[in-house]
Design an enzyme around this catalytic site. Sequence first.
Site, PDB file in Angstrom:
ATOM      1  N   ASP A   8      46.499  37.672  38.730  1.00  0.00           N
ATOM      2  CA  ASP A   8      45.016  37.913  38.607  1.00  0.00           C
ATOM      3  C   ASP A   8      44.660  39.026  37.637  1.00  0.00           C
ATOM      4  O   ASP A   8      46.399  39.975  37.448  1.00  0.00           O
ATOM      5  CB  ASP A   8      44.063  38.600  39.977  1.00  0.00           C
ATOM      6  CG  ASP A   8      42.655  38.560  40.282  1.00  0.00           C
ATOM      7  OD1 ASP A   8      42.186  38.039  38.899  1.00  0.00           O
ATOM      8  OD2 ASP A   8      41.635  40.094  40.277  1.00  0.00           O
ATOM      9  N   TYR A  40      38.629  40.648  32.619  1.00  0.00           N
ATOM     10  CA  TYR A  40      39.179  39.097  32.368  1.00  0.00           C
ATOM     11  C   TYR A  40      37.681  38.375  32.181  1.00  0.00           C
ATOM     12  O   TYR A  40      37.267  37.421  30.538  1.00  0.00           O
ATOM     13  CB  TYR A  40      39.597  37.795  32.400  1.00  0.00           C
ATOM     14  CG  TYR A  40      41.557  38.477  31.949  1.00  0.00           C
ATOM     15  CD1 TYR A  40      42.295  39.468  31.319  1.00  0.00           C
ATOM     16  CD2 TYR A  40      42.237  37.363  32.373  1.00  0.00           C
ATOM     17  CE1 TYR A  40      43.157  40.294  31.454  1.00  0.00           C
ATOM     18  CE2 TYR A  40      43.651  37.962  32.259  1.00  0.00           C
ATOM     19  CZ  TYR A  40      43.933  38.488  31.713  1.00  0.00           C
ATOM     20  OH  TYR A  40      45.101  38.928  31.798  1.00  0.00           O
ATOM     21  N   CYS A  71      42.464  33.681  40.599  1.00  0.00           N
ATOM     22  CA  CYS A  71      41.513  34.915  39.272  1.00  0.00           C
ATOM     23  C   CYS A  71      40.918  33.459  38.562  1.00  0.00           C
ATOM     24  O   CYS A  71      40.706  32.283  38.587  1.00  0.00           O
ATOM     25  CB  CYS A  71      41.904  35.254  38.081  1.00  0.00           C
ATOM     26  SG  CYS A  71      41.024  35.998  36.717  1.00  0.00           S
ATOM     27  N   ASN A  72      39.265  33.225  39.155  1.00  0.00           N
ATOM     28  CA  ASN A  72      38.588  32.110  38.871  1.00  0.00           C
ATOM     29  C   ASN A  72      38.017  32.158  37.330  1.00  0.00           C
ATOM     30  O   ASN A  72      38.289  31.279  36.048  1.00  0.00           O
ATOM     31  CB  ASN A  72      37.359  32.196  39.589  1.00  0.00           C
ATOM     32  CG  ASN A  72      37.217  32.346  40.731  1.00  0.00           C
ATOM     33  OD1 ASN A  72      36.796  31.025  41.258  1.00  0.00           O
ATOM     34  ND2 ASN A  72      37.672  33.222  41.967  1.00  0.00           N
ATOM     35  N   THR A  73      37.901  33.028  36.622  1.00  0.00           N
ATOM     36  CA  THR A  73      38.062  33.522  35.187  1.00  0.00           C
ATOM     37  C   THR A  73      39.568  32.041  34.293  1.00  0.00           C
ATOM     38  O   THR A  73      39.056  31.366  33.562  1.00  0.00           O
ATOM     39  CB  THR A  73      37.722  34.726  34.888  1.00  0.00           C
ATOM     40  OG1 THR A  73      36.820  35.507  35.142  1.00  0.00           O
ATOM     41  CG2 THR A  73      37.349  34.691  32.946  1.00  0.00           C
ATOM     42  N   GLU A 156      36.227  47.397  40.120  1.00  0.00           N
ATOM     43  CA  GLU A 156      37.666  48.128  39.223  1.00  0.00           C
ATOM     44  C   GLU A 156      37.127  48.591  39.637  1.00  0.00           C
ATOM     45  O   GLU A 156      38.222  49.685  39.247  1.00  0.00           O
ATOM     46  CB  GLU A 156      38.560  47.485  38.341  1.00  0.00           C
ATOM     47  CG  GLU A 156      38.227  45.606  37.885  1.00  0.00           C
ATOM     48  CD  GLU A 156      39.779  45.873  38.394  1.00  0.00           C
ATOM     49  OE1 GLU A 156      40.408  46.677  37.819  1.00  0.00           O
ATOM     50  OE2 GLU A 156      39.897  45.343  38.384  1.00  0.00           O
ATOM     51  N   HIS A 192      37.403  39.234  43.015  1.00  0.00           N
ATOM     52  CA  HIS A 192      37.146  40.844  43.290  1.00  0.00           C
ATOM     53  C   HIS A 192      35.928  40.977  44.620  1.00  0.00           C
ATOM     54  O   HIS A 192      35.707  41.967  44.902  1.00  0.00           O
ATOM     55  CB  HIS A 192      36.806  41.378  41.837  1.00  0.00           C
ATOM     56  CG  HIS A 192      37.722  41.831  40.544  1.00  0.00           C
ATOM     57  ND1 HIS A 192      38.535  40.725  40.382  1.00  0.00           N
ATOM     58  CD2 HIS A 192      37.422  43.127  40.303  1.00  0.00           C
ATOM     59  CE1 HIS A 192      39.577  41.584  39.373  1.00  0.00           C
ATOM     60  NE2 HIS A 192      39.395  42.742  39.363  1.00  0.00           N
TER      61      HIS A 192
HETATM   62  N1  DGL Z   1      38.978  38.677  39.467  1.00  0.00           N
HETATM   63  C1  DGL Z   1      38.961  37.926  38.568  1.00  0.00           C
HETATM   64  C2  DGL Z   1      37.796  36.518  39.248  1.00  0.00           C
HETATM   65  O1  DGL Z   1      38.017  35.748  39.647  1.00  0.00           O
HETATM   66  C3  DGL Z   1      37.871  38.222  36.932  1.00  0.00           C
HETATM   67  C4  DGL Z   1      37.834  38.957  37.269  1.00  0.00           C
HETATM   68  C5  DGL Z   1      37.329  39.416  35.781  1.00  0.00           C
HETATM   69  O2  DGL Z   1      36.209  39.556  34.996  1.00  0.00           O
HETATM   70  O3  DGL Z   1      38.523  39.853  35.347  1.00  0.00           O
HETATM   71  O4  DGL Z   1      37.087  35.711  38.407  1.00  0.00           O
END
Ligand code: DGL
Length: 273
Positions: A8, A40, A71-73, A156, A192
């Site tokens: 992630d 991200y 991590c979805n992004t 964060e 998150h």
């Molecule tokens: N935890 C990440 C997600 O699932 C994203 C976090 C980020 O913006 O870094 O998208």
Amino acid sequence: MAPIGIFDSGYGGLTILRQIRALLPQYDYLYLGDNARAPYGTRSFEIVYEFTLQAVRHLFDMGCPLVILGCNTASAKALRSIQQNDLPNIDPTRRVLGVIRPTAECVGEISLSRHVGVVATPGTIRSKTYELEIAKLHPDMTVTGEACPMWVPLVENGEYDSPGADYFVEKRIGNLLRHDPKIDTIILGCTHYPLLLNKILKYTPREVRVIPQGEYVADSLKDYLLRHPEMEQRLSQGSTTRFLTTEEPSAFSCSAAIFLGDNGVQAERITLG
Ligand code: DGL
């Protein structure tokens, strides 16, 4: 050691690791958080792809036959390219899986109104990956996305329980439900967000279901390993977890304790790129 790698941008993937470890405690895990370069969610496609590929290569170099992008992004912006373009050159026998497909699969059985909302980072929402994946699996569903640029920074920075978080959570949930009042299910499309669950529930009407994705990702991994014994047999089974971060390791260990409910986290610092 042939652990399952979980990646992630920061701490969010720990909510996925937690559910996967609960369901599949026998395997070894190697978690990598790119905390030094998080978040991200507001970064371009090219940068998220470049950073994610570096992380995947690192986890492969450390012996992981299988990597989950927790991590979805990264799943939205990098998974397809890595699977189709990079993996055949790096090592066609290894696998990289994401978190969006298992979440899109489960929502078909949950929503009765067939109107679903997705809260996620601006990058995930802009990519329209949830709309595309859900349309493939459940063409009768209407999907509305709401970008929540402040939610990851709140988490964060350890502000997920603070009064400041109320403002940003109420604003985004309100926007989403005003856009489509028929929504009966909200997907937390960012790993998150489970940390903000109490605040999210506070501003969501009781009849609307809020679904964190960890449990569905864990079920889907279990199913994947049953269908792919050739991969399952490569994984080592020592029930250990190692944590890597690109930031200062003691800060990671403290925050990871909150995400995982485990005070024994000892992180190691690495550099990517
Ligand atoms: N935890 C990440 C997600 O699932 C994203 C976090 C980020 O913006 O870094 O998208």
